[in-house]
Motif scaffolding. Structure first.
Motif, PDB file in Angstrom:
ATOM      1  N   SER A 152       0.830  -1.202   0.000  1.00 41.65           N
ATOM      2  CA  SER A 152       0.000   0.000   0.000  1.00 41.65           C
ATOM      3  C   SER A 152       0.864   1.251   0.000  1.00 41.65           C
ATOM      4  O   SER A 152       2.076   1.206   0.253  1.00 41.65           O
ATOM      5  N   GLU A 153       0.211   2.390  -0.237  1.00 44.17           N
ATOM      6  CA  GLU A 153       0.933   3.660  -0.192  1.00 44.17           C
ATOM      7  C   GLU A 153       1.514   3.900   1.197  1.00 44.17           C
ATOM      8  O   GLU A 153       2.585   4.507   1.334  1.00 44.17           O
ATOM      9  N   ARG A 154       0.829   3.424   2.224  1.00 47.87           N
ATOM     10  CA  ARG A 154       1.359   3.543   3.587  1.00 47.87           C
ATOM     11  C   ARG A 154       2.702   2.831   3.695  1.00 47.87           C
ATOM     12  O   ARG A 154       3.643   3.327   4.331  1.00 47.87           O
ATOM     13  N   GLY A 155       2.792   1.657   3.067  1.00 46.58           N
ATOM     14  CA  GLY A 155       4.053   0.928   3.073  1.00 46.58           C
ATOM     15  C   GLY A 155       5.139   1.645   2.304  1.00 46.58           C
ATOM     16  O   GLY A 155       6.306   1.674   2.725  1.00 46.58           O
ATOM     17  N   ALA A 174      18.652   6.672 -23.482  1.00 43.55           N
ATOM     18  CA  ALA A 174      17.720   7.014 -22.413  1.00 43.55           C
ATOM     19  C   ALA A 174      17.098   5.782 -21.783  1.00 43.55           C
ATOM     20  O   ALA A 174      17.044   4.699 -22.381  1.00 43.55           O
ATOM     21  N   THR A 175      16.626   5.969 -20.558  1.00 43.77           N
ATOM     22  CA  THR A 175      15.841   4.967 -19.865  1.00 43.77           C
ATOM     23  C   THR A 175      14.867   5.700 -18.946  1.00 43.77           C
ATOM     24  O   THR A 175      14.913   6.922 -18.813  1.00 43.77           O
ATOM     25  N   ALA A 176      13.967   4.947 -18.323  1.00 42.85           N
ATOM     26  CA  ALA A 176      13.038   5.519 -17.363  1.00 42.85           C
ATOM     27  C   ALA A 176      12.818   4.524 -16.236  1.00 42.85           C
ATOM     28  O   ALA A 176      12.848   3.309 -16.448  1.00 42.85           O
ATOM     29  N   ILE A 177      12.607   5.041 -15.040  1.00 41.43           N
ATOM     30  CA  ILE A 177      12.452   4.228 -13.848  1.00 41.43           C
ATOM     31  C   ILE A 177      11.161   4.623 -13.133  1.00 41.43           C
ATOM     32  O   ILE A 177      10.899   5.814 -12.920  1.00 41.43           O
ATOM     33  N   GLN A 178      10.359   3.622 -12.762  1.00 47.24           N
ATOM     34  CA  GLN A 178       9.187   3.879 -11.932  1.00 47.24           C
ATOM     35  C   GLN A 178       9.614   4.018 -10.476  1.00 47.24           C
ATOM     36  O   GLN A 178      10.535   3.330 -10.024  1.00 47.24           O
ATOM     37  N   THR A 179       8.944   4.889  -9.741  1.00 47.16           N
ATOM     38  CA  THR A 179       9.224   5.037  -8.317  1.00 47.16           C
ATOM     39  C   THR A 179       7.910   5.030  -7.537  1.00 47.16           C
ATOM     40  O   THR A 179       6.861   5.411  -8.056  1.00 47.16           O
ATOM     41  N   VAL A 180       7.991   4.590  -6.281  1.00 47.45           N
ATOM     42  CA  VAL A 180       6.878   4.709  -5.343  1.00 47.45           C
ATOM     43  C   VAL A 180       7.439   5.279  -4.053  1.00 47.45           C
ATOM     44  O   VAL A 180       8.627   5.130  -3.756  1.00 47.45           O
ATOM     45  N   VAL A 208       8.849   2.941   3.803  1.00 44.26           N
ATOM     46  CA  VAL A 208      10.173   2.660   3.231  1.00 44.26           C
ATOM     47  C   VAL A 208      10.925   3.965   2.987  1.00 44.26           C
ATOM     48  O   VAL A 208      12.130   4.068   3.280  1.00 44.26           O
ATOM     49  N   ASP A 209      10.249   4.977   2.441  1.00 47.15           N
ATOM     50  CA  ASP A 209      10.902   6.271   2.247  1.00 47.15           C
ATOM     51  C   ASP A 209      11.389   6.833   3.580  1.00 47.15           C
ATOM     52  O   ASP A 209      12.488   7.395   3.671  1.00 47.15           O
ATOM     53  N   SER A 210      10.579   6.700   4.631  1.00 46.27           N
ATOM     54  CA  SER A 210      10.984   7.185   5.954  1.00 46.27           C
ATOM     55  C   SER A 210      12.229   6.464   6.440  1.00 46.27           C
ATOM     56  O   SER A 210      13.139   7.077   7.019  1.00 46.27           O
TER      57      SER A 210
END
Length: 221
Positions: free
Chosen positions: A2-5, A201-207, A9-11
């Motif tokens: 979930s977004e909470r998770g 070039a490349t692209a990366i998804q992030t959450v 992880v960012d924290s």
């Protein structure tokens, strides 16, 4: 997860390897007090910009989209004392807040913020022969991403690093039926990258703190 998770992880990353930063925290407080939208890059993303600009050994950098100067400060920190970062911000009021934040960070000697429409200012930058730039960060109105990429190429050299933020758009970038100008503008940019022989070039998804998004990374050959 979930977004909470994602946020947890960012924290964790912020507490362990990114670290607290009183200057950037003060920048966010000043932005909020001035009523700026809370759309700055996250602390981890800001640290990534610093490191990428350092890896690129950037001495001259260009930013399209200043907002309150959070990402500007992150990039400018990677430059040598004699380096130069030219940042473009559409809003006069946002540019005023950014200049104050940049001065508080002790970086006013190497950063210039120009207020106005980027597509009006970029030709002037070319005419003034301020390029080529070693590092370009694009984080402005997404409908013009292809135009901004074109200008980044015009103002680049072989080896220039180009970063484009917010390219996933909650996954809508892969939805062919999406008509949002931010999505279609970003898709045109990717199509331009794909056919441009001067770019790898490349692209990366992030959450994380900023939800589901991502960035594109290109190097000029």
């Amino acid at each position: 997860m979930s977004e909470r998770g994602w946020r947890a992880v960012d924290s964790y990353f912020n507490e362990t390897i990114v670290g607290r930063d009183s200057v950037l925290e003060a920048t966010l407080k000043a932005n909020a007090a001035a009523g700026l939208p809370s759309i700055d890059v996250s602390p981890a993303q800001g640290k990534m910009l610093t490191l990428l600009a350092r890896v690129a050994r950037a001495e001259k950098a260009l930013e399209i989209g200043t907002l309150g100067g959070y990402s500007t400060i992150c990039i400018a920190r990677a430059l040598p004392r004699e380096g130069r970062l030219l940042s473009i911000e559409y809003s006069d009021s946002h540019a005023k807040v950014a200049r104050a934040n940049i001065a508080r960070a002790g970086l006013a000697d190497r950063v210039e913020v120009r207020a106005g429409a980027a597509l009006d200012i970029l030709p002037a930058i070319e005419a003034e022969r301020l390029g080529p730039f070693d590092f370009v960060f694009i984080d402005a109105d997404k409908s013009n991403n292809a135009n901004y990429l074109g200008w980044a190429l015009r103002l680049s050299r072989p080896g220039t690093t180009i970063i484009v933020d917010n390219v996933v758009r909650d996954g809508r970038i892969a939805d062919a039926s999406a008509k949002d100008p931010d999505v279609t503008g970003t898709r045109r940019m990717f199509e331009m990258m794909a056919r441009e022989p001067r770019l790898q070039a490349t692209a990366i998804q992030t959450v994380g703190d900023k939800g589901w998004d991502g960035f594109a990374l290109a190097v000029v050959e």
